[in-house]
Design a protein around this motif. Sequence first.
Motif, mmCIF file in Angstrom:
data_model
loop_
_atom_site.group_PDB
_atom_site.id
_atom_site.type_symbol
_atom_site.label_atom_id
_atom_site.label_comp_id
_atom_site.label_asym_id
_atom_site.label_seq_id
_atom_site.Cartn_x
_atom_site.Cartn_y
_atom_site.Cartn_z
ATOM 1 N N ARG A 138 0.824 -1.198 0.000
ATOM 2 C CA ARG A 138 0.000 0.000 0.000
ATOM 3 C C ARG A 138 0.867 1.262 0.000
ATOM 4 O O ARG A 138 2.001 1.260 0.505
ATOM 5 N N THR A 139 0.326 2.328 -0.559
ATOM 6 C CA THR A 139 0.899 3.656 -0.376
ATOM 7 C C THR A 139 0.249 4.251 0.864
ATOM 8 O O THR A 139 -0.980 4.225 1.008
ATOM 9 N N ILE A 140 1.055 4.772 1.749
ATOM 10 C CA ILE A 140 0.580 5.290 3.038
ATOM 11 C C ILE A 140 0.629 6.811 3.001
ATOM 12 O O ILE A 140 1.687 7.406 2.758
ATOM 13 N N SER B 293 11.939 4.715 0.455
ATOM 14 C CA SER B 293 11.466 3.881 -0.652
ATOM 15 C C SER B 293 10.682 4.701 -1.676
ATOM 16 O O SER B 293 10.788 4.457 -2.887
ATOM 17 N N VAL B 294 9.891 5.669 -1.224
ATOM 18 C CA VAL B 294 9.143 6.531 -2.155
ATOM 19 C C VAL B 294 10.110 7.416 -2.932
ATOM 20 O O VAL B 294 9.943 7.636 -4.134
ATOM 21 N N TYR B 295 11.136 7.930 -2.238
ATOM 22 C CA TYR B 295 12.110 8.753 -2.953
ATOM 23 C C TYR B 295 12.838 7.926 -4.011
ATOM 24 O O TYR B 295 12.975 8.339 -5.161
ATOM 25 N N THR B 296 13.301 6.739 -3.625
ATOM 26 C CA THR B 296 14.064 5.899 -4.547
ATOM 27 C C THR B 296 13.221 5.444 -5.730
ATOM 28 O O THR B 296 13.684 5.440 -6.877
ATOM 29 N N GLY B 297 11.980 5.068 -5.469
ATOM 30 C CA GLY B 297 11.150 4.529 -6.534
ATOM 31 C C GLY B 297 10.471 5.568 -7.402
ATOM 32 O O GLY B 297 10.154 5.286 -8.565
ATOM 33 N N VAL B 298 10.258 6.781 -6.863
ATOM 34 C CA VAL B 298 9.479 7.781 -7.599
ATOM 35 C C VAL B 298 10.193 9.123 -7.697
ATOM 36 O O VAL B 298 10.487 9.617 -8.789
ATOM 37 N N VAL B 299 10.473 9.736 -6.561
ATOM 38 C CA VAL B 299 10.903 11.140 -6.543
ATOM 39 C C VAL B 299 12.215 11.351 -7.286
ATOM 40 O O VAL B 299 12.364 12.317 -8.056
ATOM 41 N N ARG B 300 13.186 10.475 -7.095
ATOM 42 C CA ARG B 300 14.512 10.707 -7.669
ATOM 43 C C ARG B 300 14.519 10.709 -9.199
ATOM 44 O O ARG B 300 15.482 11.175 -9.813
#
Length: 293
Positions: A7-9, A151-158
Amino acid sequence: MTDPVSRTILLLDIERYSDRDDVEQAYLRRMLYDVTDRALETAGIDETLRMRADRGDSVMELIDANAPVTALLRALLTGVPEQLRAVNRMASRSAQIRLRGVVAGGYVAVDRHDGWVGSDLNHACRLLDAALLRAALRERADDFALCVSDSVYTGVVRHDHPGVPAAAFHRVTVDSKNGPLTAWLHGPVPEGSDDRSGDSQDHGDRGAGEAPGGSGARPAPDASARTDGPHRSRPAPAGQRGAPAPGGPVLDLSGGTVSFGGGYVAGDQHGVSGGRVTGDVVMGTKTERGERP
């Protein structure tokens, strides 16, 4: 308990909620729900893809992993500050609403009491409560401060998607009872945020443990040391703590006397600015000492 699912939290929390009375708290909760719903609608996340838990001054959303995180981040970074400005423009001072937000990812299970269980959820809650994020919101002109998990930064933001500028996020380390947590704060890291409950290290701008002034920064000299020659220093005796630091001026009277008043120096002086004076030193006029000028 159900099997854990990805899930996205999303967590949103009201600043200074407990400082308000019951009427104001009810109003703030209504505004929190409105802001959350509009942000998720803007991101195109349907209600069927969401599960919500109420936490009084905060709201927790579990979002289906298939919902686009980039759209959610864009809505949070642009839509939420705009909504808060519009709400606060018409609200009294006591009803101003400011929010801290966290976006994280991980596995969450639901127990038989409809409670949410998962270490990833626990870590997201630690980020939301971190002193660093609280300090960041206090320093913001906007009414919103956002932090995302590693994990959100690594998978999306970066990957620098449109509307989600990677350069605007700064790596921070938050201490918690579960150990250090790496996260990424949107916007500048607050100054002096070395609280143990929310320690920050901006590893992107300077090395860990390096002084804020850069690699050339040096600790202040020990004021308890005194000069013993031009290139040597040693600790002052116990009764002389507070003597000038190494390199500071030294007054050597060589048997002379010192008086303080208005400004006369007699005898030999050698490098007064650097600091050796031989002879009498009078700060004032000699008439103040009963002598002729």
